[in-house]
Design an enzyme around this catalytic site. Structure first.
Site, short mmCIF file in Angstrom:
data_model
loop_
_atom_site.label_atom_id
_atom_site.label_comp_id
_atom_site.label_asym_id
_atom_site.label_seq_id
_atom_site.Cartn_x
_atom_site.Cartn_y
_atom_site.Cartn_z
CE LYS A 75 -3.73 -2.62 1.96
NZ LYS A 75 -4.40 -3.19 3.11
CD GLN B 239 -3.39 -4.80 6.22
OE1 GLN B 239 -3.27 -3.82 5.50
NE2 GLN B 239 -3.98 -5.92 5.80
CG ASP C 163 -9.91 -0.98 3.90
OD1 ASP C 163 -9.49 -1.21 2.75
OD2 ASP C 163 -9.33 -1.37 4.93
#
Ligand code: NDP
Length: 287
Positions: free
Chosen positions: A53, A97, A120
């Site tokens: 990322k 995460q 997300d």
């Protein structure tokens, strides 16, 4: 005839190029989209996803801030950190995460992220908006799958789409997005009876289970498009999908490889959402 192998890396590169150009335009106006990634603990898989990322942000010009914390961090400390990022003007997207250590509630963490920065697409508000087709951040892997199918020129409207897996991050949302694209959608899971009977009806078969090589030629209609979301690490560290690639390749019309299929699309859609969040923040500032 052997299937066309879908080059997720190339499709992702094309989209990243588009994102890069838009980020450059924004920067000329004095705005730079920013992404904060929180990584708790030392899980090697999570570390490598976070690196990907970070690298993706660098590639397209998005500012990234990776915050690494030991797995002893308390839930209260983590939530406080998210609140600070919610208020941070340099940060337009926040990602925690997963998975998190067991003493931290993932739902509490997701619920704390501002829906305006939920790149997300995991917060209930974003998921609700997705369901009713309102403006929102679409979850990255499902969005990446739909985008990939569109970019290879496969029509979705009116087609039979079968999704194997019903998780909140892949199976359920990709089913909803395919429905919005006017597909006729069936969702299979661990209690589904006669799995092969159902998957064999699919024009587009999406497999997101997490069981190495569980889907074979007996599950696939000749000419189907097969999207393999699964990422399974075999002993010796080789990565394989949920689909028996060599076997299914012989009967499908298109198939994604693992690695190099859905994976690169996921991070790319995260970058796209972060750009979108930055654009919205820039617009709000100007108005
Ligand atoms: P989950 O474990 O959350 O969900 C798995 C789903 O598969 C569940 O709905 C489960 O059913 C179903 N399932 C399990 N066994 C069977 C079976 N025998 N027959 C039919 N269905 C079954 O997984 P995720 O959705 O989070 O991830 C799936 C895979 O995708 C994993 O390998 C993961 O690593 C990968 N992944 C890849 C990404 C990428 O970017 N490439 C991103 C996200 C995930 P039930 O609900 O009944 O338990």
């Amino acid at each position: 005839m052997s299937a066309i192998v879908i080059d997720g890396k190339q499709i992702a590169r094309d989209i990243r190029e588009e994102i890069k150009n838009e980020v450059a335009e924004l920067q000329q106006q004095g705005f730079r989209p920013g992404l904060a990634v929180i990584l708790v603990g030392e899980d090697p898989g999570s570390q490598s996803y976070v690196k990907g990322k970070e690298k993706g942000c660098e590639e397209v010009g998005i500012y990234s801030r990776v915050i690494r914390k030991p797995d002893t961090i308390s839930q209260a400390e983590l939530l406080e950190m998210i609140e600070e990022l919610n208020a941070d003007e340099q940060i337009h997207g926040i990602l925690v995460q997963l998975p998190l250590p067991s003493h931290i509630s993932e739902q509490a963490v997701i619920d704390t992220i501002s829906p305006l920065k939920d790149v997300d697409g995991f917060t209930p508000i974003n998921i609700g908006n997705m369901l009713i087709g309102a403006e929102c951040f679409l979850p990255c892997t499902p969005h990446g799958i739909v985008e990939m199918v569109k970019r290879i020129g496969v029509p979705i409207a009116g087609k039979q789409v079968v999704v194997v897996g019903r998780s909140n991050i892949v199976g359920k949302p990709v089913s909803m997005l395919m429905l919005q694209e006017n597909a006729t959608v069936s969702i299979c899971h661990s209690k589904t009876e006669n799995l092969a009977g159902i998957t064999k009806q699919a024009d587009i078969l999406i497999v997101a289970v997490g069981r190495a090589k569980m889907i074979g030629a007996e599950h696939v209609k000749p000419g189907a498009v097969v999207i393999d979301v699964g990422v399974n690490r075999l002993e010796g560290k080789k990565l394989v999908g949920d689909v028996r690639f060599d076997e299914v390749k012989e009967i499908a019309s298109h198939i994604t490889p693992v690695p190099g299929g859905v994976g690169p699309m996921t991070i790319t859609m995260l970058l796209k959402n972060t750009l979108e969040a930055g654009k919205r923040a820039a617009k709000a500032k100007v108005l």
